[in-house]
Every structure is written in C-alpha cells, then in structure tokens.
Design a protein around this motif. Structure first.
Motif, PDB file in Angstrom:
ATOM      1  N   GLY A 132      33.266  46.361  26.632  1.00 29.30           N
ATOM      2  CA  GLY A 132      34.599  46.961  26.689  1.00 29.30           C
ATOM      3  C   GLY A 132      35.396  46.462  27.877  1.00 29.30           C
ATOM      4  O   GLY A 132      36.598  46.193  27.771  1.00 29.30           O
ATOM      5  N   GLN A 133      34.741  46.312  29.024  1.00 29.73           N
ATOM      6  CA  GLN A 133      35.441  45.831  30.216  1.00 29.73           C
ATOM      7  C   GLN A 133      35.889  44.384  30.056  1.00 29.73           C
ATOM      8  O   GLN A 133      37.000  44.022  30.477  1.00 29.73           O
ATOM      9  N   VAL A 134      35.063  43.555  29.450  1.00 29.34           N
ATOM     10  CA  VAL A 134      35.445  42.159  29.216  1.00 29.34           C
ATOM     11  C   VAL A 134      36.656  42.086  28.282  1.00 29.34           C
ATOM     12  O   VAL A 134      37.607  41.330  28.535  1.00 29.34           O
ATOM     13  N   ILE A 135      36.647  42.897  27.221  1.00 32.95           N
ATOM     14  CA  ILE A 135      37.776  42.900  26.287  1.00 32.95           C
ATOM     15  C   ILE A 135      39.044  43.373  26.989  1.00 32.95           C
ATOM     16  O   ILE A 135      40.127  42.796  26.818  1.00 32.95           O
ATOM     17  N   TRP A 136      38.918  44.441  27.807  1.00 34.50           N
ATOM     18  CA  TRP A 136      40.073  44.954  28.550  1.00 34.50           C
ATOM     19  C   TRP A 136      40.624  43.877  29.485  1.00 34.50           C
ATOM     20  O   TRP A 136      41.847  43.690  29.580  1.00 34.50           O
ATOM     21  N   CYS A 137      39.748  43.168  30.166  1.00 35.34           N
ATOM     22  CA  CYS A 137      40.178  42.124  31.096  1.00 35.34           C
ATOM     23  C   CYS A 137      40.882  40.986  30.368  1.00 35.34           C
ATOM     24  O   CYS A 137      41.904  40.460  30.843  1.00 35.34           O
ATOM     25  N   ILE A 138      40.356  40.588  29.224  1.00 33.88           N
ATOM     26  CA  ILE A 138      40.997  39.524  28.441  1.00 33.88           C
ATOM     27  C   ILE A 138      42.401  39.943  28.037  1.00 33.88           C
ATOM     28  O   ILE A 138      43.373  39.185  28.169  1.00 33.88           O
ATOM     29  N   ALA A 139      42.528  41.184  27.547  1.00 35.15           N
ATOM     30  CA  ALA A 139      43.827  41.673  27.076  1.00 35.15           C
ATOM     31  C   ALA A 139      44.853  41.710  28.210  1.00 35.15           C
ATOM     32  O   ALA A 139      45.987  41.223  28.066  1.00 35.15           O
ATOM     33  N   HIS A 140      44.477  42.281  29.350  1.00 37.90           N
ATOM     34  CA  HIS A 140      45.439  42.466  30.425  1.00 37.90           C
ATOM     35  C   HIS A 140      45.728  41.167  31.180  1.00 37.90           C
ATOM     36  O   HIS A 140      46.859  40.960  31.647  1.00 37.90           O
ATOM     37  N   THR A 141      44.743  40.298  31.293  1.00 37.51           N
ATOM     38  CA  THR A 141      45.002  39.007  31.920  1.00 37.51           C
ATOM     39  C   THR A 141      45.932  38.168  31.051  1.00 37.51           C
ATOM     40  O   THR A 141      46.836  37.486  31.555  1.00 37.51           O
ATOM     41  N   LEU A 142      45.740  38.226  29.739  1.00 41.23           N
ATOM     42  CA  LEU A 142      46.636  37.525  28.820  1.00 41.23           C
ATOM     43  C   LEU A 142      48.063  38.049  28.951  1.00 41.23           C
ATOM     44  O   LEU A 142      49.013  37.266  29.020  1.00 41.23           O
ATOM     45  N   TRP A 143      48.218  39.360  29.017  1.00 38.83           N
ATOM     46  CA  TRP A 143      49.553  39.962  29.037  1.00 38.83           C
ATOM     47  C   TRP A 143      50.278  39.706  30.358  1.00 38.83           C
ATOM     48  O   TRP A 143      51.463  39.365  30.367  1.00 38.83           O
ATOM     49  N   ILE A 144      49.582  39.857  31.480  1.00 39.87           N
ATOM     50  CA  ILE A 144      50.240  39.771  32.777  1.00 39.87           C
ATOM     51  C   ILE A 144      50.305  38.328  33.276  1.00 39.87           C
ATOM     52  O   ILE A 144      51.335  37.878  33.769  1.00 39.87           O
ATOM     53  N   GLY A 145      49.191  37.616  33.194  1.00 41.42           N
ATOM     54  CA  GLY A 145      49.204  36.181  33.453  1.00 41.42           C
ATOM     55  C   GLY A 145      49.325  35.755  34.897  1.00 41.42           C
ATOM     56  O   GLY A 145      49.714  34.614  35.173  1.00 41.42           O
ATOM     57  N   THR A 146      48.993  36.644  35.866  1.00 45.50           N
ATOM     58  CA  THR A 146      49.111  36.275  37.272  1.00 45.50           C
ATOM     59  C   THR A 146      47.736  35.984  37.879  1.00 45.50           C
ATOM     60  O   THR A 146      46.709  36.410  37.352  1.00 45.50           O
ATOM     61  N   THR A 147      47.750  35.320  39.019  1.00 39.04           N
ATOM     62  CA  THR A 147      46.487  35.035  39.704  1.00 39.04           C
ATOM     63  C   THR A 147      45.827  36.326  40.186  1.00 39.04           C
ATOM     64  O   THR A 147      44.602  36.425  40.209  1.00 39.04           O
ATOM     65  N   PHE A 148      46.626  37.313  40.587  1.00 40.28           N
ATOM     66  CA  PHE A 148      46.061  38.588  41.036  1.00 40.28           C
ATOM     67  C   PHE A 148      45.290  39.259  39.901  1.00 40.28           C
ATOM     68  O   PHE A 148      44.168  39.744  40.110  1.00 40.28           O
ATOM     69  N   THR A 149      45.866  39.284  38.716  1.00 41.66           N
ATOM     70  CA  THR A 149      45.194  39.895  37.571  1.00 41.66           C
ATOM     71  C   THR A 149      43.951  39.099  37.185  1.00 41.66           C
ATOM     72  O   THR A 149      42.926  39.671  36.823  1.00 41.66           O
ATOM     73  N   LEU A 150      44.034  37.776  37.283  1.00 41.57           N
ATOM     74  CA  LEU A 150      42.879  36.939  36.984  1.00 41.57           C
ATOM     75  C   LEU A 150      41.742  37.211  37.964  1.00 41.57           C
ATOM     76  O   LEU A 150      40.581  37.359  37.549  1.00 41.57           O
ATOM     77  N   VAL A 151      42.064  37.313  39.252  1.00 41.81           N
ATOM     78  CA  VAL A 151      41.050  37.620  40.260  1.00 41.81           C
ATOM     79  C   VAL A 151      40.447  38.995  40.007  1.00 41.81           C
ATOM     80  O   VAL A 151      39.229  39.188  40.095  1.00 41.81           O
ATOM     81  N   THR A 152      41.291  39.981  39.679  1.00 44.45           N
ATOM     82  CA  THR A 152      40.809  41.327  39.367  1.00 44.45           C
ATOM     83  C   THR A 152      39.842  41.301  38.194  1.00 44.45           C
ATOM     84  O   THR A 152      38.770  41.925  38.235  1.00 44.45           O
ATOM     85  N   SER A 153      40.209  40.580  37.147  1.00 44.18           N
ATOM     86  CA  SER A 153      39.373  40.516  35.945  1.00 44.18           C
ATOM     87  C   SER A 153      38.040  39.836  36.229  1.00 44.18           C
ATOM     88  O   SER A 153      36.990  40.292  35.756  1.00 44.18           O
ATOM     89  N   ILE A 154      38.074  38.762  36.993  1.00 45.78           N
ATOM     90  CA  ILE A 154      36.827  38.075  37.336  1.00 45.78           C
ATOM     91  C   ILE A 154      35.904  39.007  38.107  1.00 45.78           C
ATOM     92  O   ILE A 154      34.697  39.085  37.847  1.00 45.78           O
ATOM     93  N   GLY A 155      36.461  39.745  39.074  1.00 45.95           N
ATOM     94  CA  GLY A 155      35.655  40.686  39.843  1.00 45.95           C
ATOM     95  C   GLY A 155      35.053  41.773  38.975  1.00 45.95           C
ATOM     96  O   GLY A 155      33.868  42.115  39.112  1.00 45.95           O
ATOM     97  N   LEU A 156      35.850  42.338  38.065  1.00 43.44           N
ATOM     98  CA  LEU A 156      35.355  43.390  37.175  1.00 43.44           C
ATOM     99  C   LEU A 156      34.249  42.875  36.259  1.00 43.44           C
ATOM    100  O   LEU A 156      33.230  43.545  36.048  1.00 43.44           O
ATOM    101  N   ILE A 157      34.449  41.691  35.706  1.00 47.09           N
ATOM    102  CA  ILE A 157      33.451  41.130  34.785  1.00 47.09           C
ATOM    103  C   ILE A 157      32.153  40.825  35.520  1.00 47.09           C
ATOM    104  O   ILE A 157      31.058  41.114  35.012  1.00 47.09           O
ATOM    105  N   LEU A 158      32.255  40.258  36.722  1.00 42.13           N
ATOM    106  CA  LEU A 158      31.043  39.960  37.487  1.00 42.13           C
ATOM    107  C   LEU A 158      30.274  41.238  37.813  1.00 42.13           C
ATOM    108  O   LEU A 158      29.034  41.263  37.728  1.00 42.13           O
ATOM    109  N   HIS A 159      30.987  42.299  38.171  1.00 38.71           N
ATOM    110  CA  HIS A 159      30.315  43.570  38.451  1.00 38.71           C
ATOM    111  C   HIS A 159      29.598  44.098  37.215  1.00 38.71           C
ATOM    112  O   HIS A 159      28.454  44.559  37.291  1.00 38.71           O
TER     113      HIS A 159
END
Length: 237
Positions: A132-159
């Motif tokens: 669920g977290q990976v899907i959420w990260c894909i959705a929000h990174t696609l929508w927002i498209g910034t480096t901050f969101t990408l870094v956030t998503s990478i951190g969440l997925i790694l955790h």
C-alpha cells in the motif's frame, strides 16, 4: 556547493523519516520484552503516544513542503491523470489499513495481540502495508513530480522494505515453524502466491466491516482533502 533546488527540507524530511523508523520499528522490536513489564495494553498506549505524533509531524511537513525542490515533471493538466492518481490512492488505502482488522486492539480497549494468519488480503501479499505504501508513493510522486516528493517516497519505501524483513524476522522468532509454513504459502510480491497456485483468492473473506470502513474513509478523505491541505498550511515548521 549544493544546487539551489536542493533545499534543507529534503534533508529535514529524511531526518524525520529516520526518527520515525527508529521509533516505530524499534518499538515493535522491543514489544515482546517490554510487555512483560508493562502489559500489552499499556505498551500499545506508549507505542501510540510515540508513533502517532511523529507520524502527524511527517504528514504536516510533507504537505507543507511537497512542492520544494526541482520540478521533475508536470502531468497534473493531462486528461485522466487526476482520476488515475485517486484510484491508485484508494487502492493503496485498501492495502495499508485492513492489515490490522481489530480496531479495539489498536486502541488498546482489547488486549493487543500478534496474530498469524493467511486469509483475506494476506493471500494477495504477506506485507500489505508495504504494498500500500509503495502504491501511495507512486501515485503522489507522479502527481506532484518534485524532488522533495521523490525523496520522501524513496525514504518511505526503504523503511517499509526494511519492515518486511524486520516483520518476518519477528514472526519467525515468535512462531517458528508455524510462520515458516505461512511464509511458504504466501508471497511478498502481490498476487504471486495466487498465480503460482499456493493460494486461492476467496472473495467472501473480503466481506468484512474493515473493508467497508476503509472505503468510507477513502471517500471521506477525498471530500476533506482540500480542507486538510489548507489546515496543514497554517502549521509552519
């Protein structure tokens, strides 16, 4: 010299995620030992009092800084993208929250327990919160498209990938051979155990109040989403 787009908020978010990961995963690791002294209910309360404020801080900080950094892409104006993102987000919540069905245990009204089961969503994946977290990260990174969101998503997925290993390790220590059998009959990759014949998807197992509750929560969250963004913008840090 760091580029101008690499704002301090990128590092702040990673730091907040590390603190949350230590508190959350560390608290889960300490649970068997700590419950001997505090009892299951009190430890759940202590765990919640530590984890929930940290989670709220993470959410607020993400909302307030989601457009920081470099804009890597911009797809918000493309037809169908918003609907696609909302559908992905709704699916992500269906994986994220029914992983623990008993809300009374979550609130420590009933005695919290570590359960070993392989029905319902566990037939699809043994680690639904990670999926669920990976899907959420894909959705929000696609929508927002910034480096901050990408870094956030990478951190969440790694955790959450760490939590897959950590969770399996804790269950193996607690249940031994019984968990090993569950691990053999289930899969981390969604639907893999069903496709290779180790599991059978039974729709009757999904007719549960928890799924109805999550569906209603998704609809409520969709309705309140603009208000949530406005509210969090008033909390500056």
């Amino acid at each position: 010299m760091m580029p101008d787009w690499l704002t301090p908020s990128h590092f702040m978010m990673l730091g907040l995620q590390i603190v949350f990961a230590i508190a959350h995963s560390g608290g889960a690791a300490l649970r068997p030992w700590a419950e001997k002294y505090t009892g299951a209910r009190l430890y759940r309360v202590i765990f919640a009092l530590i984890s929930l404020p940290l989670a709220v801080i993470l959410v607020v900080y993400f909302f307030n800084h989601r457009y920081d950094g470099l804009q890597l892409w911009q797809v918000q104006g493309l037809p169908g993208v918003q609907t696609f993102v909302w559908v992905l987000s709704a699916i992500s919540f269906l994986f994220l929250y029914p992983a623990t069905f008993n809300l009374l245990e979550i609130a420590a009204i009933q005695k919290p327990q570590v359960l070993l089961y392989e029905t319902g969503i566990i037939r699809i994946t043994r680690h639904p919160q990670m999926v669920g977290q990976v899907i959420w990260c894909i959705a929000h990174t696609l929508w927002i498209g910034t480096t901050f969101t990408l870094v956030t998503s990478i951190g969440l997925i790694l955790h959450h990938l760490f939590a897959v290993w950590h969770g399996d390790r804790r269950l193996l220590a607690r249940y031994g051979e019984a968990f090993e059998l569950v691990r053999q009959r289930t899969s981390i990759i969604p639907l893999l155990a069903i496709l290779d014949g180790r599991q059978e998807l039974l729709w009757q197992e999904f007719v549960r109040p928890a799924y109805l509750g999550v569906t209603l929560f998704v609809l409520l969250f969709w309705w309140l989403h603009p208000l949530l963004l406005v509210s969090t913008s008033k909390i500056q840090f």
